[in-house]
Design an enzyme around this catalytic site. Structure first.
Site, short mmCIF file in Angstrom:
data_model
loop_
_atom_site.label_atom_id
_atom_site.label_comp_id
_atom_site.label_asym_id
_atom_site.label_seq_id
_atom_site.Cartn_x
_atom_site.Cartn_y
_atom_site.Cartn_z
N HIS A 171 0.82 -1.22 0.00
CA HIS A 171 0.00 0.00 0.00
C HIS A 171 0.85 1.27 0.00
O HIS A 171 0.34 2.36 -0.29
CB HIS A 171 -0.98 -0.02 1.18
CG HIS A 171 -0.38 0.32 2.51
ND1 HIS A 171 -0.04 -0.63 3.44
CD2 HIS A 171 -0.07 1.50 3.08
CE1 HIS A 171 0.44 -0.04 4.52
NE2 HIS A 171 0.44 1.26 4.33
N ASP A 190 0.07 -7.47 1.45
CA ASP A 190 0.55 -6.10 1.65
C ASP A 190 2.07 -6.02 1.65
O ASP A 190 2.68 -5.38 2.49
CB ASP A 190 -0.01 -5.50 2.94
CG ASP A 190 0.12 -3.98 2.96
OD1 ASP A 190 0.16 -3.37 1.88
OD2 ASP A 190 0.19 -3.39 4.06
N SER A 249 4.89 2.31 7.79
CA SER A 249 4.58 1.18 6.93
C SER A 249 5.78 0.79 6.08
O SER A 249 6.37 1.62 5.38
CB SER A 249 3.41 1.53 6.01
OG SER A 249 2.22 1.66 6.74
N GLY A 282 -6.85 -27.74 -2.17
CA GLY A 282 -7.79 -28.75 -2.62
C GLY A 282 -8.93 -29.03 -1.67
O GLY A 282 -9.56 -30.09 -1.72
#
Length: 438
Positions: free
Chosen positions: A92, A122, A199, A252
């Site tokens: 982001h 992210d 971040s 699966g």
């Protein structure tokens, strides 16, 4: 009396001893690793609409608005993990950016290219080129994290570069819903302050190893920060570096919500869990010992709330990654180790035919419908051989390879949006997925 000089300040032997006493593990980690932490600046062009001066409301309402393109600046953090200039940050931080620059700890600014990014986890990987080797941080392991151990976060919250916060590991294996509705799983929780701008920066242990990549996707939280664990980072960085994307994972299992009457018949008295409706023969789940009728209680160390939660969590693991699956069967709990695989190409045609009712083929530069399954939603809605499919969930599909990629991304949803051309006209058609989820 002896005197010592430190950064231009004369210190007595007593002051020097006091300084050495205060120089604990956190200080040593910051001094050693902070040169590898970078500031990431981004530039993005956005379009806004405004009404021109002197125009009437009706003129503006009927298309008289003017478009203005302007540049928006963004910021974040990252960490250099090898001397060649590979940088890990959050997806982001760089999403939608038209230009990315990296500011090193010594003040140098370098342009960065994106090697790959993954919005599901992210994470993004950048590359910068410098004339000499760059300072690096060692990517450690997160599998042995202890609740309560000291951790350090370094980044640029709100543009305040080289900011350090410290705290402890509050929890591991966290799954939560972010404020934009996205679900994230298998995160490290910490009380070290992580704010916008942090971040992409590293979360470090007291040995100076990166045990997580910080992410500020829970902006309203106070005293609660999250980081992507290092073991997951390592797997995803390898995928993004080699392939430019994270290959779709597959185990699966077709999981469905667990009705209360079925739960009672099975002896499951909890309010969470998902029911295994079927297991694909030869799949990783079958090889691990998962059976139809099992209740999936936990994945990766945290509870599974329902079938949607299970599907979302599976997508968070890249191909070839292993995770523990806790199942309830015949009155008892058992833990199995499942290793996700890349989605088999042999199943993609089955996915289109069995769940959508379509076969497609490349035909003179376009993707055309070559077959429609009787009784399928595609037949009921009126699709015919010869129709041209232009987009799947707004993703262009100029050929069968692109169609397969789009289906792999869309397969966990309840429906798929197609843009279909017949003759000179285009139509948006929503087809529900039918049958077993692969």
């Amino acid at each position: 009396m002896k005197w010592w000089v430190l950064t231009g300040i004369l210190l007595t032997t007593g002051a020097q001893a006091d300084l050495a006493r205060r120089r604990d593990a956190v200080v040593e980690v910051v001094q050693r690793v902070s040169p590898a932490v970078v500031y990431i600046g981004t530039e993005q062009e956005v379009e806004s609409r405004f009404r021109g001066g002197g125009r009437s409301f009706l003129e503006d309402f009927f298309g008289g608005q003017q478009a203005e393109r302007r540049k928006v600046q963004g910021l974040g953090s990252g960490v250099i993990i090898d001397a060649a200039g590979t940088i890990v940050t959050n997806d982001h931080v760089i999403r939608g950016a038209s230009a990315i620059h990296v500011v090193l700890a010594d003040g140098r600014t370098l342009e960065a290219e994106v090697l790959g990014s993954d919005s599901t986890n992210d994470l993004a990987v950048l590359r910068v080129t410098a004339k000499e080797p760059l300072p690096t941080a060692k990517l450690g392991t997160s599998s042995d994290l202890m609740i309560g151990e000291t951790v350090i976060a370094i980044g640029s919250p709100f543009g305040l570069s080289k900011t350090v916060t410290a705290g402890v590991v509050s929890a591991t294996g966290r799954t939560f819903r972010a404020e934009d509705g996205s679900i994230y799983n298998d995160f490290v929780q910490t009380d070290a302050a992580i704010n916008p701008g942090n971040s992409g920066g590293p979360l470090l242990n007291v040995d100076g190893e990166v045990i997580g990549i910080n992410t500020a996707i829970f902006a309203s939280a106070q005293g609660i920060g999250f980081a992507i664990p290092a073991d997951k980072v390592r797997r995803i960085v390898e995928e993004l570096t080699r392939f430019g994307k994270v290959r779709p994972s597959w185990v699966g299992i077709d999981a469905v919500d667990l009705p209360s009457n079925v739960a009672a018949q099975l002896g499951w008295d909890r309010s969470y869990g998902a029911l295994v409706a079927s297991v694909e023969p030869g799949s990783p789940a079958e090889q691990a010992g998962v059976r139809r009728g099992d209740v999936v209680a936990e994945m990766g160390g945290s509870r599974i709330s329902d079938a949607e939660d299970f599907d979302t969590r599976v997508r968070g693991y890249p191909a070839k990654s292993a995770f523990p699956l806790v199942l309830f069967r015949e009155g008892g709990m058992r833990t199995l180790q499942v290793t996700a695989a890349e989605f088999p190409s042999r199943l993609v045609e089955s996915l289109a035919w069995e769940r959508l009712g379509l076969r497609v083929k490349d035909n003179r530069g376009v993707l055309a419908v070559s077959g429609v399954r009787p009784g399928s939603a595609a037949q009921e809605i009126g699709l015919e051989p010869g129709d041209v499919i232009l987009r799947v969930n707004n993703q262009p599909v100029p050929n069968s390879d692109a169609f397969r990629e789009a289906l792999l991304t869309a397969r966990r949803g309840r429906s798929v949006l197609l843009l279909v051309r017949r003759g000179r006209y285009g139509y948006h058609i929503t087809l529900p997925f039918q049958g077993q989820r692969l």
